[in-house]
Motif scaffolding. Structure first.
Motif, mmCIF file in Angstrom:
data_model
loop_
_atom_site.group_PDB
_atom_site.id
_atom_site.type_symbol
_atom_site.label_atom_id
_atom_site.label_comp_id
_atom_site.label_asym_id
_atom_site.label_seq_id
_atom_site.Cartn_x
_atom_site.Cartn_y
_atom_site.Cartn_z
ATOM 1 N N LEU A 174 0.810 -1.217 0.000
ATOM 2 C CA LEU A 174 0.000 0.000 0.000
ATOM 3 C C LEU A 174 0.848 1.274 0.000
ATOM 4 O O LEU A 174 0.536 2.237 -0.705
ATOM 5 N N TYR A 175 1.912 1.253 0.803
ATOM 6 C CA TYR A 175 2.620 2.504 1.058
ATOM 7 C C TYR A 175 4.078 2.499 0.594
ATOM 8 O O TYR A 175 4.750 3.524 0.708
ATOM 9 N N GLY A 176 4.563 1.348 0.141
ATOM 10 C CA GLY A 176 5.843 1.340 -0.565
ATOM 11 C C GLY A 176 7.103 1.337 0.266
ATOM 12 O O GLY A 176 8.190 1.470 -0.284
ATOM 13 N N PHE A 177 6.991 1.164 1.611
ATOM 14 C CA PHE A 177 8.257 1.185 2.360
ATOM 15 C C PHE A 177 8.740 -0.239 2.650
ATOM 16 O O PHE A 177 7.949 -1.129 2.952
ATOM 17 N N PRO A 178 10.052 -0.462 2.532
ATOM 18 C CA PRO A 178 10.606 -1.820 2.667
ATOM 19 C C PRO A 178 10.479 -2.356 4.090
ATOM 20 O O PRO A 178 10.699 -1.623 5.059
ATOM 21 N N GLN A 179 10.161 -3.649 4.194
ATOM 22 C CA GLN A 179 10.029 -4.281 5.506
ATOM 23 C C GLN A 179 10.622 -5.685 5.488
ATOM 24 O O GLN A 179 10.517 -6.400 4.481
ATOM 25 N N THR A 180 11.209 -6.070 6.616
ATOM 26 C CA THR A 180 11.758 -7.406 6.796
ATOM 27 C C THR A 180 11.269 -7.968 8.122
ATOM 28 O O THR A 180 11.498 -7.362 9.182
ATOM 29 N N GLY A 181 10.607 -9.121 8.085
ATOM 30 C CA GLY A 181 10.215 -9.832 9.294
ATOM 31 C C GLY A 181 11.194 -10.963 9.551
ATOM 32 O O GLY A 181 11.494 -11.743 8.644
ATOM 33 N N LEU A 182 11.709 -11.047 10.771
ATOM 34 C CA LEU A 182 12.680 -12.080 11.133
ATOM 35 C C LEU A 182 12.027 -13.103 12.050
ATOM 36 O O LEU A 182 11.547 -12.758 13.136
ATOM 37 N N ARG A 183 12.004 -14.347 11.594
ATOM 38 C CA ARG A 183 11.409 -15.433 12.376
ATOM 39 C C ARG A 183 12.475 -16.010 13.301
ATOM 40 O O ARG A 183 13.301 -16.829 12.903
ATOM 41 N N PHE A 184 12.445 -15.566 14.570
ATOM 42 C CA PHE A 184 13.456 -15.974 15.540
ATOM 43 C C PHE A 184 13.233 -17.406 16.004
ATOM 44 O O PHE A 184 12.102 -17.836 16.234
ATOM 45 N N PHE A 185 14.348 -18.114 16.206
ATOM 46 C CA PHE A 185 14.340 -19.481 16.717
ATOM 47 C C PHE A 185 15.076 -19.499 18.065
ATOM 48 O O PHE A 185 16.295 -19.371 18.123
ATOM 49 N N THR A 186 14.341 -19.600 19.162
ATOM 50 C CA THR A 186 14.823 -19.820 20.536
ATOM 51 C C THR A 186 16.164 -19.141 20.833
ATOM 52 O O THR A 186 17.214 -19.784 20.796
ATOM 53 N N VAL A 187 16.086 -17.871 21.158
ATOM 54 C CA VAL A 187 17.277 -17.080 21.456
ATOM 55 C C VAL A 187 17.633 -17.249 22.933
ATOM 56 O O VAL A 187 16.760 -17.248 23.801
ATOM 57 N N TYR A 188 18.942 -17.378 23.228
ATOM 58 C CA TYR A 188 19.386 -17.551 24.611
ATOM 59 C C TYR A 188 20.701 -16.808 24.815
ATOM 60 O O TYR A 188 21.354 -16.378 23.861
ATOM 61 N N GLY A 189 21.088 -16.660 26.073
ATOM 62 C CA GLY A 189 22.375 -16.055 26.380
ATOM 63 C C GLY A 189 22.293 -15.106 27.558
ATOM 64 O O GLY A 189 21.241 -14.941 28.188
ATOM 65 N N PRO A 190 23.424 -14.441 27.896
ATOM 66 C CA PRO A 190 23.440 -13.469 28.989
ATOM 67 C C PRO A 190 22.396 -12.377 28.793
ATOM 68 O O PRO A 190 22.096 -11.981 27.672
ATOM 69 N N TRP A 191 21.831 -11.913 29.921
ATOM 70 C CA TRP A 191 20.766 -10.900 29.944
ATOM 71 C C TRP A 191 19.458 -11.430 29.366
ATOM 72 O O TRP A 191 18.580 -10.671 28.992
ATOM 73 N N GLY A 192 19.314 -12.766 29.321
ATOM 74 C CA GLY A 192 18.139 -13.379 28.716
ATOM 75 C C GLY A 192 16.864 -13.221 29.524
ATOM 76 O O GLY A 192 16.830 -12.558 30.568
ATOM 77 N N ARG A 193 15.796 -13.863 29.012
ATOM 78 C CA ARG A 193 14.465 -13.754 29.626
ATOM 79 C C ARG A 193 14.253 -14.855 30.660
ATOM 80 O O ARG A 193 14.414 -16.037 30.352
#
Length: 327
Positions: A174-193
């Motif tokens: 509709l509006y012409g601006f570029p977009q990228t969706g990133l499908r994350f797979f189980t992120v882990y590490g320091p400062w995690g959730r």
């Protein structure tokens, strides 16, 4: 001076790491977060404290679903690049509190897109999707591919993430601006959730409490270390699609690990054995996740570097320091 990059969810696990990487390469960053209490707000505030004294970072405590505030923020700061990572996360919590997902994930995503589409010279919106959009399927010889159907979500969380992809597809056209969706797979590490399994397992093991192992330990996940995730996010940001195009890309480790193997690796990292209580699958969970990252690799050269044993050792070291747990 180049316009600042807006990072939503800057007090969150991934947003905090992305903002620091952008700052390290000389960018100016405006971080946005509501700092809600889905999990310990003190951890979120501690992440924000790591930006203290960095003049090229500014923080706004804003609800991304507030369309007027988001539009003003983007407009007043001449923002043309956005990394949108703020969302209500968690599969199981979406069963308990579905309307939190309506506001943060649906209204929030729409609010961000509306702000971007009115921005003059807007260049690229990168946003967080999820591997959960694929639904549940048996493990095969190949990883999940972006062109596979994503029409059978098994949780409301997954459904909202797929809805965000469809909303972005329509706005790009509709509006012409570029977009990228990133499908994350189980992120882990320091400062995690703290709601993630490896984090909550660590808490319980160090307290001598039993851990509940769902799916009878037969589940597998494509555990991806935070530094590798940030590599992929920034690589995608720097390589926008053409105007009017929207794409989705997997971002993961591409080496699924069984739940029992992860627990064994974690036990070695923290130096304690877990007391395990086996449980059946929980509603909304999927059996396995496995990313085919060939598209992201072709675009950016993305190649995960940190294997699970090294990543969990780094997490365990951070955990002991942050929570002041003796070795």
């Amino acid at each position: 001076m180049p316009a600042p990059i807006l990072v939503t969810g800057a007090a969150g696990f991934i947003g905090h790491a992305v903002a620091h990487r952008l700052l390290a390469r000389g960018e100016h960053v405006i971080g946005v977060d509501i700092v809600n209490d889905y999990y310990d707000p003190a951890l979120k505030e501690a992440r924000l404290a790591t930006f203290a004294g960095i003049n090229s970072f500014a923080f706004e405590r804003i609800d991304i679903a507030d369309a007027a505030q988001m539009a003003a923020l983007v407009r007043d700061n001449n923002i043309v690049r956005v990394v949108h990572l703020a969302a209500q996360a968690g599969v199981r919590y979406s069963i308990e509190n579905p309307f939190a997902y309506e506001r943060s994930n649906l209204a929030g995503h729409l609010s961000v897109m509306e702000a971007c589409r009115h921005a003059e010279g807007f260049e690229h919106l990168v946003y967080a999707s999820s591997s959960s959009v694929y639904g549940d399927k048996p493990m095969g010889g190949e990883g999940f591919k972006e062109d596979e159907p994503a029409n059978d979500p098994v949780s409301l969380y997954a459904a909202t993430k797929r809805a965000c992809e469809l909303m972005s597809q329509s706005y790009a056209k509709l509006y012409g601006f570029p977009q990228t969706g990133l499908r994350f797979f189980t992120v882990y590490g320091p400062w995690g959730r703290p709601d993630m399994a490896y984090f909550s397992f660590t808490q319980k093991i160090l307290k001598g409490e039993a851990i509940e192992v769902y799916g009878d330990g037969k589940m597998a996940r494509d555990f991806t270390y935070i530094d590798d995730i940030v590599d992929g996010i920034i690589g995608a940001l720097d390589n926008p699609p053409a105007r009017g195009e929207h794409r989705v890309l997997n971002i993961g480790d591409s080496h699924p690990v069984g739940l029992m193997e992860m627990i064994e690796t974690l036990e070695k990292a923290i130096g304690h054995e877990a007391v395990k209580v086996m449980r059946p699958m929980q509603p909304g969970d999927v059996t396995a996740t496995y990313a085919d990252v060939s598209k992201l690799h072709a675009l950016t050269g993305y190649k995960p570097k940190v294997m699970l044993a090294e990543g969990l050792e780094k997490f365990a070291a951070w955990y002991r320091e942050y929570y002041r747990v003796a070795p």
